[in-house]
Design an enzyme around this catalytic site. Structure first.
Site, PDB file in Angstrom:
ATOM      1  N   CYS A 258       1.012  -1.190   0.044  1.00  0.00           N
ATOM      2  CA  CYS A 258      -0.051   0.050   0.007  1.00  0.00           C
ATOM      3  C   CYS A 258       1.173   1.288  -0.008  1.00  0.00           C
ATOM      4  CB  CYS A 258      -0.910  -0.066   1.242  1.00  0.00           C
ATOM      5  SG  CYS A 258      -2.038  -1.269   1.145  1.00  0.00           S
TER       6      CYS A 258
HETATM    7  N1  LIG Z   1      -2.831  -5.890   1.664  1.00  0.00           N
HETATM    8  C1  LIG Z   1      -3.505  -4.926   2.314  1.00  0.00           C
HETATM    9  O1  LIG Z   1      -3.343  -4.808   3.259  1.00  0.00           O
HETATM   10  C2  LIG Z   1      -4.351  -3.955   1.534  1.00  0.00           C
HETATM   11  C3  LIG Z   1      -5.304  -3.091   2.299  1.00  0.00           C
HETATM   12  C4  LIG Z   1      -6.173  -2.257   1.910  1.00  0.00           C
HETATM   13  C5  LIG Z   1      -6.064  -2.379   0.494  1.00  0.00           C
HETATM   14  N2  LIG Z   1      -5.488  -3.317  -0.233  1.00  0.00           N
HETATM   15  C6  LIG Z   1      -5.912  -3.119  -1.641  1.00  0.00           C
HETATM   16  O2  LIG Z   1      -6.431  -4.307  -1.952  1.00  0.00           O
HETATM   17  C7  LIG Z   1      -6.258  -4.643  -3.551  1.00  0.00           C
HETATM   18  C8  LIG Z   1      -5.876  -6.166  -3.304  1.00  0.00           C
HETATM   19  O3  LIG Z   1      -4.617  -6.297  -2.680  1.00  0.00           O
HETATM   20  P1  LIG Z   1      -4.067  -7.637  -2.042  1.00  0.00           P
HETATM   21  O4  LIG Z   1      -3.079  -7.221  -1.045  1.00  0.00           O
HETATM   22  O5  LIG Z   1      -5.147  -8.366  -1.553  1.00  0.00           O
HETATM   23  O6  LIG Z   1      -3.542  -8.239  -3.123  1.00  0.00           O
HETATM   24  P2  LIG Z   1      -3.002 -10.011  -3.397  1.00  0.00           P
HETATM   25  O7  LIG Z   1      -2.036  -9.884  -4.578  1.00  0.00           O
HETATM   26  O8  LIG Z   1      -2.906 -10.437  -1.901  1.00  0.00           O
HETATM   27  O9  LIG Z   1      -4.249 -10.625  -3.912  1.00  0.00           O
HETATM   28  C9  LIG Z   1      -4.851 -10.258  -4.992  1.00  0.00           C
HETATM   29  C10 LIG Z   1      -5.395 -11.366  -5.846  1.00  0.00           C
HETATM   30  O10 LIG Z   1      -6.055 -11.390  -7.051  1.00  0.00           O
HETATM   31  C11 LIG Z   1      -5.643 -12.299  -8.033  1.00  0.00           C
HETATM   32  N3  LIG Z   1      -5.831 -11.574  -9.246  1.00  0.00           N
HETATM   33  C12 LIG Z   1      -5.433 -10.908 -10.119  1.00  0.00           C
HETATM   34  N4  LIG Z   1      -5.672 -10.671 -11.309  1.00  0.00           N
HETATM   35  C13 LIG Z   1      -6.814 -11.299 -11.195  1.00  0.00           C
HETATM   36  C14 LIG Z   1      -7.817 -11.327 -12.115  1.00  0.00           C
HETATM   37  N5  LIG Z   1      -7.756 -10.707 -13.451  1.00  0.00           N
HETATM   38  N6  LIG Z   1      -8.803 -12.195 -11.768  1.00  0.00           N
HETATM   39  C15 LIG Z   1      -9.122 -12.811 -10.675  1.00  0.00           C
HETATM   40  N7  LIG Z   1      -8.085 -12.814  -9.767  1.00  0.00           N
HETATM   41  C16 LIG Z   1      -6.919 -12.162 -10.107  1.00  0.00           C
HETATM   42  C17 LIG Z   1      -4.213 -12.749  -7.480  1.00  0.00           C
HETATM   43  O11 LIG Z   1      -3.840 -13.888  -7.987  1.00  0.00           O
HETATM   44  C18 LIG Z   1      -4.234 -12.502  -6.195  1.00  0.00           C
HETATM   45  O12 LIG Z   1      -4.457 -13.749  -5.532  1.00  0.00           O
HETATM   46  C19 LIG Z   1      -5.034  -3.794  -3.821  1.00  0.00           C
HETATM   47  O13 LIG Z   1      -5.600  -2.617  -4.552  1.00  0.00           O
HETATM   48  C20 LIG Z   1      -4.584  -3.110  -2.540  1.00  0.00           C
HETATM   49  O14 LIG Z   1      -3.939  -1.934  -2.867  1.00  0.00           O
HETATM   50  C21 LIG Z   1      -4.573  -3.994   0.327  1.00  0.00           C
END
Ligand SMILES: NC(=O)c1ccc[n+]([C@@H]2O[C@H](COP(=O)([O-])OP(=O)(O)OC[C@H]3O[C@@H](n4cnc5c(N)ncnc54)[C@H](O)[C@@H]3O)[C@@H](O)[C@H]2O)c1
Length: 416
Positions: A258
């Site tokens: 983030c």
């Molecule tokens: N990790 C955090 O603490 C956090 C907190 C708040 C917001 N976010 C936001 O949330 C979003 C996701 O973050 P995350 O940490 O969960 O990411 P992550 O990488 O852990 O998970 C994302 C998942 O999406 C899948 N993916 C990618 N492309 C895809 C597609 N086209 N179809 C289906 N699945 C697909 C990936 O395989 C992965 O498992 C980001 O925008 C991030 O900035 C994350």
């Protein structure tokens, strides 16, 4: 009964899937990563905040797949895919647009679509909406569309999805009503704003606020290093003020998915409006300098022991980007290890949350083994439960980038 669709079963998507399943919803979840799909089906969690037992309990209600077709059964689809930066540090909406295109093919009338991924203001309306409407359905009429940012703080147990207010903004009032009703199942308090853009920017403001304040205290840490003042003593003292001050601790730089990424979504978007967002750029610059400053401190500490960096055995304690989690994305430890290696130092590490770092060809050693014959122990991330005091006993010198040695008399410790 509500059926909730989740796209992207990562740090955000899996906890959401479990939360809705715990409330009795059926969950249909899609991820491109077949290993994650299999793990969910087997009740094996790969996210530290989701214990295996919690997943096991609701496993039968979570139907994970690599195929989008099953999302047709859902009343609402929550999109939680990554929003990274390109190599040129510009927003990479590739995963989001791919997911939206795939979703458009299976979208049906009556569904609610909510974007949870962090992104710049305008993404939901200008980028997602036109693709979703290629389905022949009209947003706000045939289907509902909203943005609601995820606020999860990995590793945190006091603030959960349930008791952290959730912000949401709908394309229309009816869209927001739908989103509010859905999230009301898993959140006690909802904060409704007037548009998806306001909700998108709210998330960015929160992260930019942290990034700027961390940069401020990091800059002061570099200054106090020259002035011979202990930054931790100063932060502790300032934090005694009961109002008008919020504590931020210095450290080796920012990590995770983030803070090093999200602010640049806004600075990129701002350029379209003829603005340069100076605070964001400056905070990024200062925070990116921190690993170099930390390496300089290591070199100086070795020098004081009469040792060159070349050939020095350095034990890094903690390589994930924050305490209590195993996430190494953008972790400053990786940069520090690479910089020290480039100087010819011999690196080992101990991190109970990160068994290996394949890209650096390293495996976590037990603490005692990591500290054996160490010239220097470098505390990069202070995980709870790690006996940091042992570092001072075993290594010739300790460089503490997290202030864990403050308050104790450790003759051979150097703090950030
Ligand atoms: N990790 C955090 O603490 C956090 C907190 C708040 C917001 N976010 C936001 O949330 C979003 C996701 O973050 P995350 O940490 O969960 O990411 P992550 O990488 O852990 O998970 C994302 C998942 O999406 C899948 N993916 C990618 N492309 C895809 C597609 N086209 N179809 C289906 N699945 C697909 C990936 O395989 C992965 O498992 C980001 O925008 C991030 O900035 C994350």
């Amino acid at each position: 009964m509500t059926t909730v669709g989740i796209v992207g079963l990562g740090y955000v998507g899996l906890p959401l899937a479990v939360a809705f399943a715990q409330e009795g919803c059926e969950v249909v979840a899609v991820d491109l990563d077949a290993r994650k799909v299999q793990a969910v089906a087997a009740g094996e969690s790969y996210i530290e905040d989701v214990p295996d037992a919690a997943l096991m309990q609701v496993r039968e209600r979570i139907h994970a797949s690599t195929r989008y077709a099953q999302l047709q059964q859902a009343d609402a689809v929550l999109v939680c895919v990554p929003t990274p930066l390109t190599r040129n540090r510009e927003p990479d909406l590739g995963p989001l647009l791919d997911a939206t295109r795939a979703l458009a093919k299976v979208l049906r009338a009556g569904q609610l679509v909510v974007l949870e991924s962090t992104t710049y203001p305008g993404t939901t309306r200008e980028r997602m909406l036109p693709i979703l409407e290629e389905s022949g359905l009209t947003a706000g009429e045939d289907f509902h569309l909203a943005f609601s940012p995820e606020r999860v703080d990995p590793g945190r147990t006091d603030h959960t999805l349930r008791n952290t207010p959730k912000v949401l903004g709908g394309l229309t009032d009816a869209c927001a009503d739908r989103a509010q009703a859905l999230y009301g199942l898993v959140c006690d308090e909802l904060v409704r704003v007037s548009s998806p853009e306001a909700a998108e920017l709210t998330k960015l403001l929160e992260n930019i606020f942290r990034s700027v304040n961390i940069a401020l205290v990091n800059e002061l840490a570099m200054l106090t290093d020259r002035m011979g003042i202990d930054i931790w003593e100063v932060v502790d003292a300032a934090a005694s003020k009961p109002y008008g001050f919020m504590r931020f601790d210095p450290g080796p730089g920012m990590g995770g998915h983030c803070l090093p990424v999200d602010p640049f979504y806004l600075s990129w978007r701002a350029r379209e409006f003829g603005m340069t967002t100076e605070f964001i750029e400056l905070a990024g610059k200062v925070n990116q300098q921190m690993p170099y400053h930390c390496v300089m401190k290591v070199e100086r500490a070795l020098n004081d022991e009469g040792l060159p960096a070349r050939g020095a055995r350095i034990a890094v304690l903690g390589v994930s980007y924050k305490p209590g989690v195993g996430d190494v994305r953008e972790s400053p430890a990786l940069k520090i290890i690479a910089l020290l290696r480039a100087l010819g130092a011999e690196l080992v590490y101990h991190d109970p949350h990160v068994p290996e770092l394949p890209e650096l060809d390293l495996r976590s050693l037990p603490l005692g083994e990591a500290l054996r014959d160490a010239d220097l122990a470098l505390i990069v991330t202070a995980h709870p439960g790690v006996a940091h005091a042992l570092a001072a006993e075993r290594a010739r010198v300790v460089v503490d980038l997290r202030g864990v040695t403050r308050g104790a008399t450790v003759a051979n410790a150097v703090r950030l």
